[in-house]
Design a protein around this motif. Structure first.
Motif, PDB file in Angstrom:
ATOM      1  N   UNK A  86     -30.709 -23.304 -40.820  1.00  0.00           N
ATOM      2  CA  UNK A  86     -29.292 -22.983 -40.873  1.00  0.00           C
ATOM      3  C   UNK A  86     -28.769 -22.332 -39.622  1.00  0.00           C
ATOM      4  N   UNK A  87     -29.564 -21.548 -38.940  1.00  0.00           N
ATOM      5  CA  UNK A  87     -29.036 -20.870 -37.760  1.00  0.00           C
ATOM      6  C   UNK A  87     -29.892 -21.064 -36.536  1.00  0.00           C
ATOM      7  N   UNK A  88     -30.930 -21.866 -36.630  1.00  0.00           N
ATOM      8  CA  UNK A  88     -31.784 -22.149 -35.490  1.00  0.00           C
ATOM      9  C   UNK A  88     -32.356 -20.881 -34.871  1.00  0.00           C
ATOM     10  N   UNK A  89     -32.819 -19.939 -35.698  1.00  0.00           N
ATOM     11  CA  UNK A  89     -33.537 -18.785 -35.165  1.00  0.00           C
ATOM     12  C   UNK A  89     -34.962 -19.232 -34.896  1.00  0.00           C
ATOM     13  N   UNK A  90     -35.168 -19.848 -33.750  1.00  0.00           N
ATOM     14  CA  UNK A  90     -36.440 -20.481 -33.511  1.00  0.00           C
ATOM     15  C   UNK A  90     -36.535 -21.657 -34.442  1.00  0.00           C
ATOM     16  N   UNK A  91     -37.623 -21.723 -35.225  1.00  0.00           N
ATOM     17  CA  UNK A  91     -37.825 -22.784 -36.206  1.00  0.00           C
ATOM     18  C   UNK A  91     -38.005 -22.156 -37.577  1.00  0.00           C
ATOM     19  N   UNK A  92     -36.984 -22.285 -38.443  1.00  0.00           N
ATOM     20  CA  UNK A  92     -37.148 -21.819 -39.811  1.00  0.00           C
ATOM     21  C   UNK A  92     -38.048 -22.791 -40.555  1.00  0.00           C
ATOM     22  N   UNK A  93     -39.000 -22.261 -41.282  1.00  0.00           N
ATOM     23  CA  UNK A  93     -39.987 -23.103 -41.953  1.00  0.00           C
ATOM     24  C   UNK A  93     -39.855 -22.931 -43.451  1.00  0.00           C
ATOM     25  N   UNK A  94     -39.683 -24.034 -44.151  1.00  0.00           N
ATOM     26  CA  UNK A  94     -39.682 -24.025 -45.605  1.00  0.00           C
ATOM     27  C   UNK A  94     -40.717 -25.008 -46.093  1.00  0.00           C
ATOM     28  N   UNK A 110     -19.328  -7.608 -32.970  1.00  0.00           N
ATOM     29  CA  UNK A 110     -18.696  -8.479 -31.971  1.00  0.00           C
ATOM     30  C   UNK A 110     -17.760  -9.483 -32.623  1.00  0.00           C
ATOM     31  N   UNK A 111     -18.008  -9.823 -33.891  1.00  0.00           N
ATOM     32  CA  UNK A 111     -17.228 -10.893 -34.524  1.00  0.00           C
ATOM     33  C   UNK A 111     -15.762 -10.539 -34.689  1.00  0.00           C
ATOM     34  N   UNK A 112     -15.496  -9.303 -35.137  1.00  0.00           N
ATOM     35  CA  UNK A 112     -14.123  -8.951 -35.481  1.00  0.00           C
ATOM     36  C   UNK A 112     -13.214  -9.014 -34.252  1.00  0.00           C
ATOM     37  N   UNK A 113     -13.637  -8.392 -33.171  1.00  0.00           N
ATOM     38  CA  UNK A 113     -12.808  -8.380 -31.972  1.00  0.00           C
ATOM     39  C   UNK A 113     -12.689  -9.785 -31.393  1.00  0.00           C
ATOM     40  N   UNK A 114     -13.762 -10.587 -31.532  1.00  0.00           N
ATOM     41  CA  UNK A 114     -13.724 -11.966 -31.024  1.00  0.00           C
ATOM     42  C   UNK A 114     -12.726 -12.808 -31.813  1.00  0.00           C
ATOM     43  N   UNK A 115     -12.787 -12.727 -33.135  1.00  0.00           N
ATOM     44  CA  UNK A 115     -11.888 -13.531 -33.971  1.00  0.00           C
ATOM     45  C   UNK A 115     -10.443 -13.057 -33.877  1.00  0.00           C
ATOM     46  N   UNK A 116     -10.244 -11.749 -33.771  1.00  0.00           N
ATOM     47  CA  UNK A 116      -8.886 -11.233 -33.597  1.00  0.00           C
ATOM     48  C   UNK A 116      -8.298 -11.769 -32.300  1.00  0.00           C
ATOM     49  N   UNK A 159     -10.022 -13.773 -43.031  1.00  0.00           N
ATOM     50  CA  UNK A 159     -11.211 -14.283 -42.366  1.00  0.00           C
ATOM     51  C   UNK A 159     -12.253 -13.186 -42.421  1.00  0.00           C
ATOM     52  N   UNK A 160     -13.364 -13.470 -43.071  1.00  0.00           N
ATOM     53  CA  UNK A 160     -14.453 -12.505 -43.130  1.00  0.00           C
ATOM     54  C   UNK A 160     -15.671 -13.102 -42.446  1.00  0.00           C
ATOM     55  N   UNK A 161     -16.564 -12.234 -41.992  1.00  0.00           N
ATOM     56  CA  UNK A 161     -17.819 -12.717 -41.405  1.00  0.00           C
ATOM     57  C   UNK A 161     -18.978 -11.960 -42.034  1.00  0.00           C
ATOM     58  N   UNK A 162     -20.074 -12.693 -42.252  1.00  0.00           N
ATOM     59  CA  UNK A 162     -21.258 -12.107 -42.861  1.00  0.00           C
ATOM     60  C   UNK A 162     -21.192 -12.156 -44.373  1.00  0.00           C
ATOM     61  N   UNK A 203     -11.432 -17.544 -45.725  1.00  0.00           N
ATOM     62  CA  UNK A 203     -12.539 -18.181 -45.026  1.00  0.00           C
ATOM     63  C   UNK A 203     -13.621 -17.125 -44.828  1.00  0.00           C
ATOM     64  N   UNK A 204     -14.788 -17.376 -45.397  1.00  0.00           N
ATOM     65  CA  UNK A 204     -15.926 -16.485 -45.190  1.00  0.00           C
ATOM     66  C   UNK A 204     -16.875 -17.188 -44.225  1.00  0.00           C
ATOM     67  N   UNK A 205     -16.897 -16.693 -43.001  1.00  0.00           N
ATOM     68  CA  UNK A 205     -17.664 -17.333 -41.939  1.00  0.00           C
ATOM     69  C   UNK A 205     -19.024 -16.659 -41.798  1.00  0.00           C
ATOM     70  N   UNK A 206     -20.002 -17.370 -41.224  1.00  0.00           N
ATOM     71  CA  UNK A 206     -21.323 -16.769 -41.020  1.00  0.00           C
ATOM     72  C   UNK A 206     -21.239 -15.547 -40.115  1.00  0.00           C
ATOM     73  N   UNK A 207     -22.264 -14.689 -40.205  1.00  0.00           N
ATOM     74  CA  UNK A 207     -22.263 -13.450 -39.434  1.00  0.00           C
ATOM     75  C   UNK A 207     -22.676 -13.602 -37.994  1.00  0.00           C
ATOM     76  N   UNK A 208     -23.389 -14.675 -37.658  1.00  0.00           N
ATOM     77  CA  UNK A 208     -23.817 -14.840 -36.274  1.00  0.00           C
ATOM     78  C   UNK A 208     -22.617 -15.175 -35.391  1.00  0.00           C
ATOM     79  N   UNK A 209     -22.522 -14.561 -34.207  1.00  0.00           N
ATOM     80  CA  UNK A 209     -21.304 -14.674 -33.386  1.00  0.00           C
ATOM     81  C   UNK A 209     -20.911 -16.095 -33.031  1.00  0.00           C
ATOM     82  N   UNK A 210     -21.864 -16.911 -32.576  1.00  0.00           N
ATOM     83  CA  UNK A 210     -21.523 -18.286 -32.202  1.00  0.00           C
ATOM     84  C   UNK A 210     -21.044 -19.070 -33.419  1.00  0.00           C
TER      85      UNK A 210
END
Length: 681
Positions: free
Chosen positions: A217-225, A466-472, A510-513, A568-575
């Motif tokens: 989902x977020x490409x933190x390296x390789x998530x393994x399931x 970082x998300x709030x100031x970026x989205x604002x 707009x929420x994040x996380x 809109x509830x957006x993911x918490x990661x900045x990108x």
């Protein structure tokens, strides 16, 4: 409940969708409501869709999620074992509550008629305040199934609509049966417990195309399931009161494509409000809600377009000779003496012509002959031209804009640089009707989040916001008013109150996380369980931004109006947050503002180097430049992990990378969504 209950009928048939005259079920069902419904039903609406999962879901959600949703939705068709029969799969995933008793009643009645009734796969349940029941496609089967439950449906619909259960059940079961017109209350067979396998079809269509590789989902390296997704999940979001041991091990939300997510956003985003606004700098970026006509002609008087002399042209056009100057006309208001043939008046550019004047001779075509005694004024002027026509060097009344002419069309946007405000002012328009731009509330969530500008070192586990100031900043850059709602902690009551406060101040939240699968990810449960909202989607097959969530919440405004507001509830990661803002939030904001087309502009670009591909469609942060040959070229901003803040730096575009394996070669042509101006080399 005052008035009759409302019912909607959905015909699921590819054949009938192509030729509505082939359907015979709708009229049969209308007859059952009319003849056996006890005057309690009004047909709210009907429609026909193809036997396609998304088509069925779109129509049902459009009905059940509307502010005036029908009490009952009946579908007919697509409940058998044929390859094209998808109705139960499409409908089951939409339920907030299951209704197995209605299913049992229909099957029991049909089995008393024919053993082949066991080949039908009806489902029933509740979405929001609408009871939904699926019936067979044959008119006979549809009639029998509806007849089996129609006397009890009013009670079910009243409960689903929010009626007081204690009042409804006062007087006991006999009273209920009497009111329903059920004369003989024979004991009904109890539904047998159903094995997990009996509902295994409910969500298969949502997952069969998402392989193991798409779980990153977020490409933190390789998530393994190590296990495959469970297709049997069907419920609301986690119930926070049950603790971590009772949370879902799989998301209950179907994985949608980006295209389907955008469709749902368009369907459920409220239409824009219209208001009257003064013509000033406050209307910059607003969109006109109606055509605008000129209130005055421009120019409003006959004016000179040169410096020179106003004259009365004789019929032969001969203006050679020496003429006395009898008047002066400057570009200032005032009375001007009339002009006769043989007289001239000095005139400046833009000044009104004296009454009687028919043309203007440029100063370059004249010679000063005599002046006044003080030497300050012209007395006589020689004109050296012939063949002069009437109307030369004159700007006639309305030659630029005629009064009553439409100068700006409905849907046009008022820019700060395009001259629209100047045009409105020039023709005497002081106020216009525009679409109101929504106010946006931005909220960050999480116990680990701290203000980005808090001084001092961070403790272990803390993350700067970082998300709030970026989205604002992004929302304001696009011309929207923003309310900063701060940071909400991971506590249900606190989060609910913060969201309610935000809905009072803003049109869009707009929420994040807080949108993933952890026991502290509380946004979805709070929206559904506390605010009474509807989550239209909770997962999108894309990178980054898989947990992106879109919901609507019914809200009562201060003036008493009931409206639907967007969250809109957006993911918490900045990108992820910034990408999904531009991809999903911006089209909704544009629609609510009357902007068309909505969203980012899309342009074909050439890849400036090899780009890696992913099993999911990826929106790759990139810098797009234009070369001397006019070709747009995209270069990656670097590592694309959704948590990598550096990938946002200098990015002016999102490159739309298709799903796949391997790489796309340098020079390959793909689409890019432009977030800001294209740069030159």
């Amino acid at each position: 409940m005052d008035g009759p209950l409302t019912a909607a009928i959905l015909i699921v048939s590819t054949t009938a969708a192509e030729d509505p005259s082939t359907d015979a079920s709708a009229s049969v069902l209308r007859d059952v409501f009319a003849q056996e419904g006890g005057d309690r039903w009004k047909i709210w609406g009907d429609n026909i869709v193809s036997d396609d999962v998304l088509a069925i879901q779109r129509q049902l959600m459009h009905w059940a999620d509307s502010l005036d949703a029908p009490n009952l939705i009946i579908t007919t068709g697509g409940t058998g074992f044929a390859v094209a029969d998808h109705t139960p799969e499409a409908v089951s995933s939409l339920f907030h509550k299951q209704a197995p008793g209605l299913v049992h009643a229909m099957l029991s009645t049909s089995l008393a008629v024919t053993p082949f009734a066991m080949m039908s796969r009806p489902v029933a349940g509740v979405r929001n305040k609408s009871v939904i029941v699926t019936l067979p496609g044959s008119p006979k089967g549809a009639r029998e199934n509806l007849q089996a439950i129609i006397k009890t449906l009013p009670h079910a619909c009243l409960q689903a609509s929010g009626a007081n259960s204690r009042s409804l059940h006062a007087g006991g079961i006999k009273k209920l049966e009497s009111e329903a017109g059920i004369s003989d209350s024979k004991p009904q067979p109890q539904p047998q417990p159903q094995s997990p396998q009996s509902h295994s079809h409910s969500h298969n269509h949502h997952h069969h195309h998402h392989d193991h590789g798409q779980a990153h989902s977020h490409s933190h390296g390789k998530l393994v399931r190590h296990t495959k997704p469970n297709p049997d999940i069907k419920a609301l979001s986690n119930d926070p009161t049950l603790g971590a041991t009772r949370r879902h091990r799989e998301s209950p939300y179907p994985m949608l494509s980006v295209e389907d997510a955008l469709y749902l956003i368009s369907e459920h985003t409220p239409s824009p409000d219209i208001f009257t606004c003064l013509v000033n700098d406050q209307i910059i970026n607003s969109v006109l809600a109606e055509d605008v006509a000129a209130q005055e002609s421009v120019p409003a008087f006959r004016a000179s377009i040169v410096d020179g002399y106003a004259v009365v042209v004789p019929k032969n056009g001969n203006m050679k000779g020496v003429f006395p100057m009898t008047a002066v006309s400057h570009a200032t208001p005032g009375e001007i003496r009339s002009l006769k043939e043989g007289e001239i008046a000095r005139i400046t550019t833009g000044a009104p012509l004296p009454p009687g004047a028919t043309s203007v001779i440029m100063v370059e075509d004249t010679v000063l002959k005599t002046m006044t005694e003080d030497g300050r004024e012209e007395k006589e002027v020689e004109i050296q031209v012939e063949g002069v026509n009437e109307g030369e060097n004159i700007r006639e009344i309305g030659s630029d804009v005629t009064k009553g002419t439409v100068i700006l069309k409905k849907g046009e946007q008022i820019s700060g640089v395009g001259g629209e405000i100047g045009l409105l002012a020039a023709v005497g328009v002081s106020e216009v009707k525009v679409y109101r731009r929504p106010v946006i509330g931005v909220l960050s969530t999480g116990d680990e989040i701290i203000e980005y500008n808090r001084p001092g070192p961070m403790r272990l586990g803390e993350v700067r916001d970082t998300n709030r100031i970026t989205l604002i900043s992004a929302a304001r850059e696009w011309g929207f008013e923003v309310v900063d709602l701060g940071i909400a902690k991971d506590k249900s009551g606190s989060l609910e109150e913060t969201l309610r406060n935000g809905l009072r101040q803003a049109d869009v939240l707009i929420t994040t996380g807080g949108v993933s699968m952890g026991e502290l990810d509380l946004l979805k449960p709070t929206i559904e369980r506390s605010l009474g909202g509807t989550i239209h989607f909770g997962r999108v097959a894309m990178k980054p931004g898989k947990p992106t969530t879109f919901a609507t919440v019914p809200v009562k405004e201060n003036d008493g109006r009931r409206v639907s507001k967007v969250i809109f509830s957006l993911p918490g990661n900045p990108a992820s947050a910034l990408v999904t803002f531009h991809l999903f939030v911006l089209p909704s904001l544009h629609k609510q503002s009357g902007v068309s087309p909505v969203g980012l502009p899309k342009m074909p670009v050439a890849l400036g180097h090899e780009f890696p591909m992913d099993p999911r469609p990826e929106y790759h942060r990139a810098v797009v430049t234009v070369g001397k040959d006019g070709v747009l070229t995209a270069n990656s901003t670097g590592g694309q992990r959704s948590s990598k803040v550096g990938s946002l730096r200098s990015a002016n575009a999102l490159v739309c990378m298709p799903a796949g394996k391997g790489k796309l070669d340098k020079g390959s042509m793909v689409d890019a969504l432009l977030m800001s101006a294209v740069r030159g080399f």
